[in-house]
Design an enzyme around this catalytic site. Structure first.
Site, PDB file in Angstrom:
ATOM      1  CG  HIS A  12      -0.460   0.003   3.038  1.00 27.22           C
ATOM      2  ND1 HIS A  12      -0.572  -0.420   3.532  1.00 27.22           N
ATOM      3  CD2 HIS A  12       0.717   0.171   2.937  1.00 27.22           C
ATOM      4  CE1 HIS A  12      -0.298  -0.581   4.047  1.00 27.22           C
ATOM      5  NE2 HIS A  12       1.020  -0.384   4.764  1.00 27.22           N
ATOM      6  CG  HIS A  59       0.944   4.046   7.669  1.00 25.37           C
ATOM      7  ND1 HIS A  59      -0.520   3.466   7.344  1.00 25.37           N
ATOM      8  CD2 HIS A  59       1.831   3.453   7.254  1.00 25.37           C
ATOM      9  CE1 HIS A  59      -0.337   2.539   6.442  1.00 25.37           C
ATOM     10  NE2 HIS A  59       0.793   2.121   6.879  1.00 25.37           N
ATOM     11  CG  HIS A 196       8.394  -2.047   3.417  1.00 30.67           C
ATOM     12  ND1 HIS A 196       7.701  -3.099   3.795  1.00 30.67           N
ATOM     13  CD2 HIS A 196       7.527  -1.125   4.393  1.00 30.67           C
ATOM     14  CE1 HIS A 196       6.081  -2.492   4.108  1.00 30.67           C
ATOM     15  NE2 HIS A 196       6.290  -0.594   4.129  1.00 30.67           N
ATOM     16  CD  GLU A 243       3.311  -1.932   6.331  1.00 26.90           C
ATOM     17  OE1 GLU A 243       2.872  -0.736   6.741  1.00 26.90           O
ATOM     18  OE2 GLU A 243       3.048  -1.951   5.019  1.00 26.90           O
TER      19      GLU A 243
HETATM   20  C1  DHB Z   1       6.567   2.394   2.230  1.00 27.76           C
HETATM   21  C2  DHB Z   1       5.826   1.536   2.353  1.00 27.76           C
HETATM   22  C3  DHB Z   1       4.558   1.102   3.258  1.00 27.76           C
HETATM   23  O1  DHB Z   1       3.599   0.254   3.775  1.00 27.76           O
HETATM   24  C4  DHB Z   1       4.311   2.860   4.526  1.00 27.76           C
HETATM   25  O2  DHB Z   1       2.920   2.446   5.312  1.00 27.76           O
HETATM   26  C5  DHB Z   1       4.919   3.827   3.999  1.00 27.76           C
HETATM   27  C6  DHB Z   1       6.150   3.508   3.248  1.00 27.76           C
HETATM   28  C7  DHB Z   1       7.227   3.173   1.350  1.00 27.76           C
HETATM   29  O3  DHB Z   1       7.395   2.545   0.485  1.00 27.76           O
HETATM   30  O4  DHB Z   1       7.819   4.228   1.210  1.00 27.76           O
HETATM   31 FE    FE Z   2       2.783   1.054   5.270  1.00 20.58          FE
END
Ligand code: DHB
Ligand code: FE
Length: 284
Positions: A12, A59, A196, A243
């Site tokens: 997302h 978030h 990530h 996540e």
């Molecule tokens: C990114 C990915 C995420 O799931 C998020 O909540 C905020 C940033 C990213 O890859 O930049």
């Molecule tokens: Fe996220």
């Protein structure tokens, strides 16, 4: 009766929303991503779910940027959900139309199954919901093609729910969907992940090999994947890789045996190993 017609999973990433909104999703960086999401948009157009239950994490835009309320699980109970202002104004995408009758039924059924879920009657939805909708439904829309029920999982502050709990929540969600008396086509969308990490010494971490195995396991052997510890998930896929437990809610809602309709992975999209999956029940 309501029928679960599919389970989808998608990252997302907020950048995707910003780039779509600014009409800058062009050039070599985006080519493969743009091609990769086309089959998912086609699936949505062809199958036309009436309601999408979007499993997402907020978030810090709703439950307080100071984290005064840390909530493991929550469900939207509202008639509508506006895009949240995440610091740069609300995205100019449609307000999500809810389905209060179904929300009430889901909350009732989940509570009866001893999932003590927080019920939110006022809820703006951040990129955890709006970006998957843009990816799956398209751009420049006057309205989203389906009603939305946001299902919230708290993963931005420790302690987080376990994968097993998320999987079982998915099972209870399925029972709730199956017992709703109206003829509705329902899809469940797991969002977030996959690997990530956005901050700290390991910022930028991507682990596509692990993600591939995890996703394969999620599809074929969810009973194994659900028991992976939060510590392993964070170690292998980064702090925000956690996540991915939201995809377990989607998988728990599906039958044990599923058909893999489509799978796509591409790295990096922003900081993330972008991942997308479409599953249908074999019994469909
Ligand atoms: C990114 C990915 C995420 O799931 C998020 O909540 C905020 C940033 C990213 O890859 O930049
Ligand atoms: Fe996220």
């Amino acid at each position: 009766m309501a029928k679960l017609i599919g389970g989808l999973g998608t990252s997302h990433i907020p950048t995707i929303g910003a780039v779509m909104d600014n009409k800058t999703m062009t050039g070599p960086y985006w080519e493969r991503f743009v091609e990769g999401i086309k089959p998912a948009r086609a699936w949505m157009k062809e199958n036309k779910p009436d309601v999408c239950i979007v499993v997402y994490n907020d978030h810090g835009s709703n439950f307080g940027i100071t984290l005064q309320n840390v909530i493991p699980f929550g469900i939207g109970m509202s008639k509508e959900y506006k895009p949240a202002d995440e610091g740069y104004g609300r995205r100019k995408v449609p307000t999500c139309e809810g389905n209060q009758k179904l929300s009430i039924h889901l909350a009732q059924s989940l509570l009866a199954d001893e999932f003590d879920i927080v019920q939110s009657y006022e809820l703006d939805v951040d990129h955890g919901v709006t970006v998957p909708l843009s990816i799956l439904c398209g751009e420049d829309l006057e309205e989203w093609p389906c009603q939305i029920i946001p299902l919230y999982v708290g993963v931005i502050q420790y302690p987080q729910p376990t994968g097993n709990r998320c999987y079982n929540l998915g099972k209870a969600l399925r029972k709730a969907i199956d017992s709703f008396p109206e003829d509705l086509k329902v899809a469940v969308i797991g969002t977030g992940g996959l690997s990530h990490q956005l901050q700290g010494p390991r910022a930028g971490l991507l682990n596509q090999e692990y993600d591939k195995q995890w996703l394969d396991g999620l599809i074929k052997e969810p009973e194994k994947i659900k028991d992976i510890s939060g510590v392993e998930l964070i170690r292998e896929t980064g702090s925000e890789g956690a996540e991915a437990i939201m995809w377990l809610v989607m998988r728990g809602a599906m039958d044990e045996e599923v058909k893999e309709v489509y799978k796509f992975m591409h790295k990096p999209v922003s900081n993330t190993n972008y991942s997308l999956v479409i599953l249908e029940n074999k019994s469909n």
